[in-house]
Write a protein that holds these residues in place. Structure first.
Motif, PDB file in Angstrom:
ATOM      1  N   ASP A 147       0.845  -1.199   0.000  1.00  0.00           N
ATOM      2  CA  ASP A 147       0.000   0.000   0.000  1.00  0.00           C
ATOM      3  C   ASP A 147       0.879   1.248   0.000  1.00  0.00           C
ATOM      4  O   ASP A 147       1.581   1.518   0.976  1.00  0.00           O
ATOM      5  CB  ASP A 147      -0.908  -0.024   1.243  1.00  0.00           C
ATOM      6  N   PRO A 148       0.861   2.062  -1.058  1.00  0.00           N
ATOM      7  CA  PRO A 148       1.680   3.291  -1.069  1.00  0.00           C
ATOM      8  C   PRO A 148       1.286   4.277   0.020  1.00  0.00           C
ATOM      9  O   PRO A 148       2.148   4.999   0.549  1.00  0.00           O
ATOM     10  CB  PRO A 148       1.416   3.873  -2.470  1.00  0.00           C
ATOM     11  N   GLU A 149       0.003   4.353   0.373  1.00  0.00           N
ATOM     12  CA  GLU A 149      -0.426   5.279   1.425  1.00  0.00           C
ATOM     13  C   GLU A 149       0.147   4.873   2.777  1.00  0.00           C
ATOM     14  O   GLU A 149       0.492   5.738   3.597  1.00  0.00           O
ATOM     15  CB  GLU A 149      -1.952   5.332   1.480  1.00  0.00           C
ATOM     16  N   PHE A 150       0.249   3.575   3.013  1.00  0.00           N
ATOM     17  CA  PHE A 150       0.851   3.111   4.266  1.00  0.00           C
ATOM     18  C   PHE A 150       2.318   3.520   4.330  1.00  0.00           C
ATOM     19  O   PHE A 150       2.789   4.020   5.353  1.00  0.00           O
ATOM     20  CB  PHE A 150       0.716   1.587   4.370  1.00  0.00           C
ATOM     21  N   TRP A 151       3.058   3.318   3.254  1.00  0.00           N
ATOM     22  CA  TRP A 151       4.474   3.659   3.266  1.00  0.00           C
ATOM     23  C   TRP A 151       4.679   5.172   3.341  1.00  0.00           C
ATOM     24  O   TRP A 151       5.684   5.645   3.897  1.00  0.00           O
ATOM     25  CB  TRP A 151       5.167   3.078   2.038  1.00  0.00           C
ATOM     26  N   ASN A 152       3.743   5.939   2.808  1.00  0.00           N
ATOM     27  CA  ASN A 152       3.821   7.388   2.960  1.00  0.00           C
ATOM     28  C   ASN A 152       3.671   7.767   4.436  1.00  0.00           C
ATOM     29  O   ASN A 152       4.410   8.630   4.949  1.00  0.00           O
ATOM     30  CB  ASN A 152       2.727   8.059   2.134  1.00  0.00           C
ATOM     31  N   ALA A 153       2.739   7.113   5.140  1.00  0.00           N
ATOM     32  CA  ALA A 153       2.568   7.370   6.571  1.00  0.00           C
ATOM     33  C   ALA A 153       3.800   6.934   7.356  1.00  0.00           C
ATOM     34  O   ALA A 153       4.218   7.606   8.310  1.00  0.00           O
ATOM     35  CB  ALA A 153       1.324   6.649   7.089  1.00  0.00           C
ATOM     36  N   VAL A 154       4.410   5.811   6.967  1.00  0.00           N
ATOM     37  CA  VAL A 154       5.628   5.347   7.632  1.00  0.00           C
ATOM     38  C   VAL A 154       6.754   6.347   7.432  1.00  0.00           C
ATOM     39  O   VAL A 154       7.486   6.677   8.379  1.00  0.00           O
ATOM     40  CB  VAL A 154       6.032   3.956   7.103  1.00  0.00           C
ATOM     41  N   ARG A 155       6.902   6.840   6.221  1.00  0.00           N
ATOM     42  CA  ARG A 155       7.976   7.802   5.938  1.00  0.00           C
ATOM     43  C   ARG A 155       7.782   9.083   6.758  1.00  0.00           C
ATOM     44  O   ARG A 155       8.730   9.579   7.383  1.00  0.00           O
ATOM     45  CB  ARG A 155       7.993   8.134   4.445  1.00  0.00           C
ATOM     46  N   ASN A 156       6.569   9.603   6.763  1.00  0.00           N
ATOM     47  CA  ASN A 156       6.320  10.820   7.555  1.00  0.00           C
ATOM     48  C   ASN A 156       6.556  10.574   9.040  1.00  0.00           C
ATOM     49  O   ASN A 156       7.107  11.440   9.740  1.00  0.00           O
ATOM     50  CB  ASN A 156       4.877  11.285   7.334  1.00  0.00           C
ATOM     51  N   THR A 157       6.147   9.416   9.525  1.00  0.00           N
ATOM     52  CA  THR A 157       6.350   9.092  10.941  1.00  0.00           C
ATOM     53  C   THR A 157       7.827   9.012  11.280  1.00  0.00           C
ATOM     54  O   THR A 157       8.272   9.524  12.318  1.00  0.00           O
ATOM     55  CB  THR A 157       5.654   7.761  11.287  1.00  0.00           C
ATOM     56  N   LEU A 158       8.612   8.361  10.423  1.00  0.00           N
ATOM     57  CA  LEU A 158      10.043   8.224  10.686  1.00  0.00           C
ATOM     58  C   LEU A 158      10.745   9.585  10.679  1.00  0.00           C
ATOM     59  O   LEU A 158      11.630   9.834  11.504  1.00  0.00           O
ATOM     60  CB  LEU A 158      10.678   7.296   9.648  1.00  0.00           C
ATOM     61  N   VAL A 159      10.353  10.462   9.760  1.00  0.00           N
ATOM     62  CA  VAL A 159      10.978  11.788   9.693  1.00  0.00           C
ATOM     63  C   VAL A 159      10.688  12.575  10.965  1.00  0.00           C
ATOM     64  O   VAL A 159      11.600  13.152  11.587  1.00  0.00           O
ATOM     65  CB  VAL A 159      10.485  12.543   8.448  1.00  0.00           C
ATOM     66  N   ILE A 160       9.435  12.594  11.383  1.00  0.00           N
ATOM     67  CA  ILE A 160       9.067  13.361  12.571  1.00  0.00           C
ATOM     68  C   ILE A 160       9.647  12.722  13.823  1.00  0.00           C
ATOM     69  O   ILE A 160      10.104  13.421  14.741  1.00  0.00           O
ATOM     70  CB  ILE A 160       7.538  13.494  12.664  1.00  0.00           C
ATOM     71  N   ALA A 161       9.657  11.388  13.884  1.00  0.00           N
ATOM     72  CA  ALA A 161      10.241  10.713  15.048  1.00  0.00           C
ATOM     73  C   ALA A 161      11.728  11.001  15.160  1.00  0.00           C
ATOM     74  O   ALA A 161      12.260  11.192  16.267  1.00  0.00           O
ATOM     75  CB  ALA A 161       9.995   9.205  14.948  1.00  0.00           C
ATOM     76  N   ALA A 162      12.423  11.030  14.024  1.00  0.00           N
ATOM     77  CA  ALA A 162      13.851  11.363  14.054  1.00  0.00           C
ATOM     78  C   ALA A 162      14.077  12.798  14.510  1.00  0.00           C
ATOM     79  O   ALA A 162      14.993  13.080  15.291  1.00  0.00           O
ATOM     80  CB  ALA A 162      14.461  11.143  12.664  1.00  0.00           C
ATOM     81  N   LEU A 163      13.219  13.718  14.056  1.00  0.00           N
ATOM     82  CA  LEU A 163      13.333  15.110  14.508  1.00  0.00           C
ATOM     83  C   LEU A 163      13.069  15.221  16.008  1.00  0.00           C
ATOM     84  O   LEU A 163      13.746  15.984  16.714  1.00  0.00           O
ATOM     85  CB  LEU A 163      12.347  15.987  13.735  1.00  0.00           C
ATOM     86  N   GLN A 164      12.097  14.464  16.507  1.00  0.00           N
ATOM     87  CA  GLN A 164      11.826  14.470  17.946  1.00  0.00           C
ATOM     88  C   GLN A 164      13.013  13.941  18.737  1.00  0.00           C
ATOM     89  O   GLN A 164      13.361  14.488  19.792  1.00  0.00           O
ATOM     90  CB  GLN A 164      10.585  13.623  18.243  1.00  0.00           C
ATOM     91  N   LEU A 165      13.630  12.886  18.234  1.00  0.00           N
ATOM     92  CA  LEU A 165      14.758  12.295  18.940  1.00  0.00           C
ATOM     93  C   LEU A 165      15.961  13.235  18.962  1.00  0.00           C
ATOM     94  O   LEU A 165      16.661  13.336  19.976  1.00  0.00           O
ATOM     95  CB  LEU A 165      15.137  10.967  18.286  1.00  0.00           C
ATOM     96  N   VAL A 166      16.182  13.942  17.873  1.00  0.00           N
ATOM     97  CA  VAL A 166      17.368  14.803  17.774  1.00  0.00           C
ATOM     98  C   VAL A 166      17.161  16.128  18.501  1.00  0.00           C
ATOM     99  O   VAL A 166      18.081  16.622  19.182  1.00  0.00           O
ATOM    100  CB  VAL A 166      17.717  15.046  16.295  1.00  0.00           C
ATOM    101  N   PHE A 167      15.964  16.708  18.385  1.00  0.00           N
ATOM    102  CA  PHE A 167      15.758  18.060  18.915  1.00  0.00           C
ATOM    103  C   PHE A 167      14.963  18.067  20.219  1.00  0.00           C
ATOM    104  O   PHE A 167      15.257  18.882  21.101  1.00  0.00           O
ATOM    105  CB  PHE A 167      15.036  18.927  17.873  1.00  0.00           C
ATOM    106  N   PHE A 168      13.953  17.216  20.360  1.00  0.00           N
ATOM    107  CA  PHE A 168      13.142  17.281  21.579  1.00  0.00           C
ATOM    108  C   PHE A 168      13.765  16.512  22.740  1.00  0.00           C
ATOM    109  O   PHE A 168      13.734  16.995  23.880  1.00  0.00           O
ATOM    110  CB  PHE A 168      11.738  16.728  21.312  1.00  0.00           C
ATOM    111  N   PHE A 169      14.346  15.345  22.491  1.00  0.00           N
ATOM    112  CA  PHE A 169      14.875  14.550  23.596  1.00  0.00           C
ATOM    113  C   PHE A 169      15.954  15.291  24.389  1.00  0.00           C
ATOM    114  O   PHE A 169      15.945  15.258  25.623  1.00  0.00           O
ATOM    115  CB  PHE A 169      15.417  13.219  23.065  1.00  0.00           C
ATOM    116  N   PRO A 170      16.915  15.990  23.746  1.00  0.00           N
ATOM    117  CA  PRO A 170      17.926  16.707  24.550  1.00  0.00           C
ATOM    118  C   PRO A 170      17.399  18.003  25.182  1.00  0.00           C
ATOM    119  O   PRO A 170      18.027  18.516  26.108  1.00  0.00           O
ATOM    120  CB  PRO A 170      19.035  17.030  23.534  1.00  0.00           C
ATOM    121  N   ALA A 171      16.283  18.539  24.690  1.00  0.00           N
ATOM    122  CA  ALA A 171      15.813  19.835  25.175  1.00  0.00           C
ATOM    123  C   ALA A 171      15.477  19.818  26.669  1.00  0.00           C
ATOM    124  O   ALA A 171      15.887  20.738  27.397  1.00  0.00           O
ATOM    125  CB  ALA A 171      14.604  20.298  24.350  1.00  0.00           C
ATOM    126  N   PRO A 172      14.739  18.818  27.196  1.00  0.00           N
ATOM    127  CA  PRO A 172      14.488  18.810  28.645  1.00  0.00           C
ATOM    128  C   PRO A 172      15.758  18.686  29.470  1.00  0.00           C
ATOM    129  O   PRO A 172      15.856  19.273  30.553  1.00  0.00           O
ATOM    130  CB  PRO A 172      13.577  17.586  28.834  1.00  0.00           C
TER     131      PRO A 172
END
Length: 329
Positions: free
Chosen positions: A93-118
């Motif tokens: 399903d291309p829509e599923f993989w699109n959701a996976v890609r968006n999730t991975l991008v945002i999760a990586a941004l959270q890990l890099v920028f949000f996790f060290p912030a606190p």
């Protein structure tokens, strides 16, 4: 009766030995005493325990829907079993993989920028000398946590939207306007900024608790050796709280694909599904909006399995680095 041989060739007087009695139940009575002593604590903890049993562990039985063509009116027992058909559909399903890609991008941004912030904020608060100033700043940075995502998104819309305060100020200065809300290119930084503003202060609680346990004598010894602030931070503070950092990092990796629902559900339409669709919203629109419950359950089960694998792998890495991790393996 038994005789006990004494010293100097003599014998001691006869000593009566008690016959074997019933089995000692002191252990059982000890447990009962502890339950009675902690009855108030157990009553307070009971609602939370029931919540997790019903909505977390009990909900695991719903994964059976991933292997069925589930129809609500027929129930689990009456719905047709389809085996791995939903998973075959999911991987194609291309829509599923699109959701996976968006999730991975945002999760990586959270890990890099949000996790060290606190952690950075906790270190900053810990360096504040005055207790009054520290308590005031803590109260201010904690407040956004208690706002719902509806209010947070609305606030950012009022400030950064097309007719928001920022564009109004730029227009008054003759500098034109900027497109932030609704701009797919700015969507990733926007949601990370929202998350940091809302949750960074609250997430400092654990780090501040860990920092309060650092031995002050270590700071004094390092200062006597000529270590400045940054050396004390690197060689005293961070090593002391490293187990806490490792534990939180393992837990965060376990939720790597669970980046939230409300925040993205509220802003999905502004940027479109191509950019705003993540796995949580994909499951919602597939299951509840379209009625394809079996397929949505398969996607949710896939996300859960990946989360378990990430926790296991991260815990192994933590053990290799000499940290305790979440559990011993």
């Amino acid at each position: 009766m038994t005789r006990v041989r004494g010293g100097a060739g003599g014998t001691s007087p006869p000593v009566e030995t008690a016959p074997p009695g019933p089995k000692d139940d002191s252990s059982r009575s000890g447990h009962l005493r502890r339950i009675r002593a902690d009855r108030v604590l157990l009553v307070v903890a009971a609602p939370g325990l029931v919540y997790f049993l019903v909505f977390h562990y009990g909900a695991l039985f719903g994964n059976v829907l991933a292997f069925q063509d589930f129809v609500p009116f027929l129930g689990v027992s009456g719905s047709e079993w389809v085996g791995l058909a939903h998973f075959e559909r999911m991987f194609g399903d291309p829509e599923f993989w699109n959701a996976v890609r968006n999730t991975l991008v945002i999760a990586a941004l959270q890990l890099v920028f949000f996790f060290p912030a606190p952690l950075a904020l906790a270190l900053l608060l810990n360096s504040v000398v005055g207790d009054t100033v520290r308590r005031f700043v803590q109260s201010v940075v904690y407040l956004p946590h208690f706002l719902s995502w509806v209010i947070v998104v609305a606030l950012f819309q009022q400030v950064l939207g097309g007719a928001g305060a920022l564009n109004g100020w730029l227009s008054d200065l003759g500098l034109g306007t900027v497109s932030i809300i609704g701009n797919p290119d700015a969507y990733g930084p926007l949601v990370i900024a929202q998350l940091i503003w809302k949750e960074c202060g609250w997430a400092t609680i654990i780090f501040l608790a860990a920092l309060s346990q650092v031995d002050e004598q270590q700071y004094e010894a390092a200062a006597l050796d000529g270590a400045g602030y940054w050396r004390r931070l690197w060689h005293v503070t961070l090593p002391a709280i490293r187990p806490v950092i490792a534990l939180l990092l393992v837990l965060r990796l376990g939720e790597f694909l669970s980046i939230g629902f409300e925040q993205f559900f509220l802003q999905r339409q502004s940027v479109g599904p191509e950019t705003g669709e993540v796995l949580e919203t994909f499951v919602y629109f597939t299951g509840f909006a379209s009625g394809d419950f079996g397929y949505a359950a398969a996607v949710g089960l896939f996300k859960g399995v990946i989360g378990v694998a990430l926790v296991y792998a991260a815990n192994k890495v933590a053990h290799r680095l000499g940290e305790q991790g979440v559990y011993h393996s």
